[in-house]
Design a protein around this motif. Structure first.
Motif, PDB file in Angstrom:
ATOM      1  N   TRP A 292     -45.177 -38.755  55.484  1.00 45.65           N
ATOM      2  CA  TRP A 292     -43.986 -38.705  56.196  1.00 45.65           C
ATOM      3  C   TRP A 292     -43.722 -37.268  56.656  1.00 45.65           C
ATOM      4  CZ3 TRP A 292     -41.952 -42.592  58.414  1.00 45.65           C
ATOM      5  CH2 TRP A 292     -42.138 -44.146  57.927  1.00 45.65           C
TER       6      TRP A 292
ATOM      7  N   ALA B 251     -38.334 -38.326  60.013  1.00 44.91           N
ATOM      8  CA  ALA B 251     -39.622 -38.642  58.929  1.00 44.91           C
ATOM      9  C   ALA B 251     -39.412 -37.339  57.818  1.00 44.91           C
ATOM     10  CB  ALA B 251     -40.573 -38.376  59.815  1.00 44.91           C
TER      11      ALA B 251
ATOM     12  N   PHE C 270     -36.698 -44.637  56.788  1.00 43.55           N
ATOM     13  CA  PHE C 270     -36.927 -43.966  57.828  1.00 43.55           C
ATOM     14  C   PHE C 270     -35.964 -44.543  59.135  1.00 43.55           C
ATOM     15  CE2 PHE C 270     -39.345 -43.866  61.860  1.00 43.55           C
ATOM     16  CZ  PHE C 270     -39.277 -42.532  62.293  1.00 43.55           C
TER      17      PHE C 270
END
Length: 148
Positions: free
Chosen positions: A13, A39, A60
């Protein structure tokens, strides 16, 4: 595969966030930066909490919506309020209240006037050439006028 995602999920991420923020440089528009920030935040949460990929996607999505809305509020306050107050770049609104002389007779309640180097479509009562008119409001790219 899912154990690999569980171990490296936070880093993935974070890398995605950095790629999105870097993508903002290639395609500027002040949008990818907010998704990149979402993110990065997701990477931090996944890294600290050890969430699975399904929960990480939900986190997210929540962060993406929150970051885009917050970014929109931040950029709107800085760029749109001064223009709204001064009428900068809104030429039609700057003409409201100004008086002009008709060069041609208005027929059917429509006509055109020249303002500087521009030609504006006007609507209002039928008036003869030479009549002074006042702009009362703007409707799109059309000036609504009345006899001055």
């Amino acid at each position: 595969m899912s154990s690999w995602l569980g171990i490296h999920g936070g880093w993935l991420w974070a890398i995605l966030g950095l790629l999105l923020i870097g993508g903002e440089i290639l395609a500027p528009g002040v949008f990818l930066i907010w998704l990149g920030l979402a993110a990065l935040l997701t990477g931090a949460v996944v890294g600290l909490a050890g969430l699975g990929w399904q929960a990480a996607c939900i986190v997210f999505a929540v962060f993406a919506v929150a970051c885009v809305v917050a970014g929109r509020l931040l950029t709107r306050r800085r760029s749109e309020e001064p223009d709204a107050a001064t009428g900068l770049n809104d030429r039609g609104r700057q003409l409201v209240g100004k008086v002009f002389r008709l060069e041609a007779t208005m027929t059917g309640g429509e006509g055109r006037i020249r303002v500087g180097d521009s030609s504006w479509r006007i609507t209002g009562p039928e008036l003869l050439a030479g009549t002074e008119i006042r702009v009362v409001r703007v409707e799109g790219a059309t000036l609504v006028v009345e006899k001055a």
